[in-house]
Design an enzyme around this catalytic site. Structure first.
Site, short mmCIF file in Angstrom:
data_model
loop_
_atom_site.label_atom_id
_atom_site.label_comp_id
_atom_site.label_asym_id
_atom_site.label_seq_id
_atom_site.Cartn_x
_atom_site.Cartn_y
_atom_site.Cartn_z
N LYS A 183 44.93 26.85 -0.97
CA LYS A 183 43.62 27.16 -1.52
C LYS A 183 42.79 25.89 -1.54
O LYS A 183 43.11 24.93 -2.25
CB LYS A 183 43.74 27.74 -2.93
CG LYS A 183 42.39 28.11 -3.50
CD LYS A 183 42.51 28.86 -4.80
CE LYS A 183 41.13 29.15 -5.37
NZ LYS A 183 41.18 29.78 -6.68
N ARG A 204 36.78 21.28 -8.62
CA ARG A 204 38.21 21.51 -8.80
C ARG A 204 39.04 20.65 -7.85
O ARG A 204 40.14 21.00 -7.47
CB ARG A 204 38.53 22.99 -8.53
CG ARG A 204 37.71 23.99 -9.31
CD ARG A 204 38.36 25.36 -9.24
NE ARG A 204 37.49 26.46 -9.61
CZ ARG A 204 37.10 26.73 -10.85
NH1 ARG A 204 37.47 25.96 -11.86
NH2 ARG A 204 36.32 27.76 -11.10
N GLU A 220 52.66 22.77 0.58
CA GLU A 220 52.42 23.77 -0.48
C GLU A 220 53.20 25.06 -0.18
O GLU A 220 53.74 25.70 -1.07
CB GLU A 220 50.92 24.10 -0.57
CG GLU A 220 50.04 22.96 -1.07
CD GLU A 220 50.09 22.79 -2.58
OE1 GLU A 220 50.76 23.59 -3.26
OE2 GLU A 220 49.47 21.83 -3.09
N LYS A 235 43.14 30.61 1.72
CA LYS A 235 41.82 30.89 1.15
C LYS A 235 40.96 29.64 1.15
O LYS A 235 41.47 28.60 0.73
CB LYS A 235 42.03 31.38 -0.28
CG LYS A 235 40.77 31.66 -1.04
CD LYS A 235 41.13 32.06 -2.44
CE LYS A 235 39.86 32.33 -3.20
NZ LYS A 235 40.10 32.73 -4.54
N TYR A 300 35.43 41.82 0.34
CA TYR A 300 34.54 42.63 -0.50
C TYR A 300 34.02 43.85 0.27
O TYR A 300 33.43 44.74 -0.31
CB TYR A 300 33.39 41.76 -1.03
CG TYR A 300 33.91 40.65 -1.91
CD1 TYR A 300 34.27 40.89 -3.23
CD2 TYR A 300 34.10 39.35 -1.41
CE1 TYR A 300 34.80 39.88 -4.03
CE2 TYR A 300 34.63 38.34 -2.19
CZ TYR A 300 34.97 38.61 -3.51
OH TYR A 300 35.50 37.63 -4.29
C1 PBG Z 1 39.97 31.21 -9.32
C2 PBG Z 1 39.40 31.93 -8.15
C3 PBG Z 1 38.24 31.63 -7.43
C4 PBG Z 1 38.11 32.62 -6.45
C5 PBG Z 1 39.16 33.51 -6.62
N1 PBG Z 1 39.97 33.06 -7.66
C6 PBG Z 1 37.22 30.58 -7.62
C7 PBG Z 1 37.55 29.17 -7.51
O1 PBG Z 1 38.69 28.78 -7.22
O2 PBG Z 1 36.63 28.37 -7.72
C8 PBG Z 1 37.01 32.69 -5.43
C9 PBG Z 1 36.84 34.01 -4.75
C10 PBG Z 1 35.60 34.10 -3.97
O3 PBG Z 1 34.83 33.12 -3.82
O4 PBG Z 1 35.33 35.20 -3.44
N2 PBG Z 1 40.30 32.11 -10.34
#
Ligand code: PBG
Length: 313
Positions: A183, A204, A220, A235, A300
């Protein structure tokens, strides 16, 4: 003939619908940066789940948006059995049973007043190990509320192992873990911050991955599998297809990719201006993710696309 020899095709069962449910609203609230996506009430969420089942979508990934006054430093609403996500899990499970794989986002960022994915130490930094304790508790309340799959998305070290232990301890050996393995710290999460009413200031980068790195994802991946991940995820999806392809080649567990809010918003915005063909761009973006090696895609557009491909056969 082109149809016959196509190397990849999308099927409704490839798709997972991410959905937001917000506490304390009487009507759904539109998310301006994600036209067509809304923060659901419990009632419209149940309806969306039923529509997803009817379209043949495989799963739903639920995100809870608590009332502002319920946010605190520890993200207490995330582990409250009556917190919005837990209530939503119970209601969706009661509505669709096992007809849809019900997944829950396991992260604190929606529930903390500072918006970080974990709890903070005295210096205001995310405290990895203290956060793991919160995740263990979250996994248990989500499983109790009816999640088939939990999706730890906070990128804390050791999160998969801790969640597996927590689930096994309460006899939830059959609840699976979809690990957010690779991620990245991405600008494309922008619209999501509106979707969950995020309080985050800053970024983050201390716990999500650097977009420059590919090998790091393989490390990871090895850790998550070792800790007991049943499925792994990359992701965002579109800008990280090389990572997805490499992960898919390396593992024998199912691989998911998350086409995130910014990927959605870009296509919707360009299409709204008449700059691209909306349906074609959506299908191409999803097919590219499939071709790169994803078994499942969180998008989505899941219900809309599943309906469309259902018709065309
Ligand atoms: C964290 C989380 C995020 C998304 C899904 N789970 C946001 C982030 O890490 O800042 C993003 C999903 C999206 O942008 O569609 N709980």
């Amino acid at each position: 003939m082109r149809r016959m020899v196509a190397e990849n095709r999308l099927h409704p069962a490839d798709l997972i619908l991410p959905a937001f449910v917000r506490e304390g609203i009487g009507e759904p609230v539109a998310i301006s940066a994600m036209p067509g996506v809304q923060q659901h009430t419990l009632e419209t969420l149940r309806k969306a789940a039923v529509e997803a089942v009817e379209a043949g979508v495989a799963g739903i990934m639920l995100f809870g948006v608590p009332a502002d006054e319920k946010k605190d430093a520890a993200g207490t609403a995330g582990t409250d059995p009556d917190g919005i996500l837990q209530v939503a899990l119970r209601e969706v499970r009661a509505e669709v049973g096992d007809d849809l794989v019900i997944m829950s986002d396991l992260c604190l960022d929606e529930y903390t007043d500072h918006g970080h994915c974990g709890v903070l130490d005295a210096d205001g930094r995310v405290d990895n190990d203290a956060t793991l304790e919160r995740y263990a508790e979250m996994a248990q309340v989500q499983a109790d509320a009816g999640a088939h799959v939990v999706g730890p998305s906070g990128m804390m070290d050791g999160q998969v192992g801790v969640v597996r232990d927590a689930l096994d301890t309460i006899g939830k050996e059959d609840v699976s873990i979809l690990a957010y393995t690779a991620k990245y710290s991405s600008a494309f999460y922008g619209p999501f911050r509106e979707a969950v009413g995020s309080s985050l200031r800053g970024d983050r980068k201390t716990y999500q991955q650097d977009p420059a790195n590919l090998r790091e994802s393989m490390r990871e991946l090895a850790l998550d599998l070792d800790e007991g991940a049943d499925m792994v995820m990359v992701k965002p999806a579109g800008p990280y297809l090389d990572v997805l392809a490499k992960v898919a080649e390396a593992v024998d567990v199912p691989v998911a990719a998350y086409q995130i809010s910014g990927e959605y918003a870009m296509i919707e915005a360009a299409a709204e201006r008449g700059w691209i063909d909306r349906e074609k761009a959506i299908m191409e973006s999803l097919l590219g993710i499939k071709r790169a090696g994803a078994n499942m895609i969180l998008t989505y557009w899941a219900t809309e696309v599943a309906r469309g491909i259902g018709r065309e056969g």
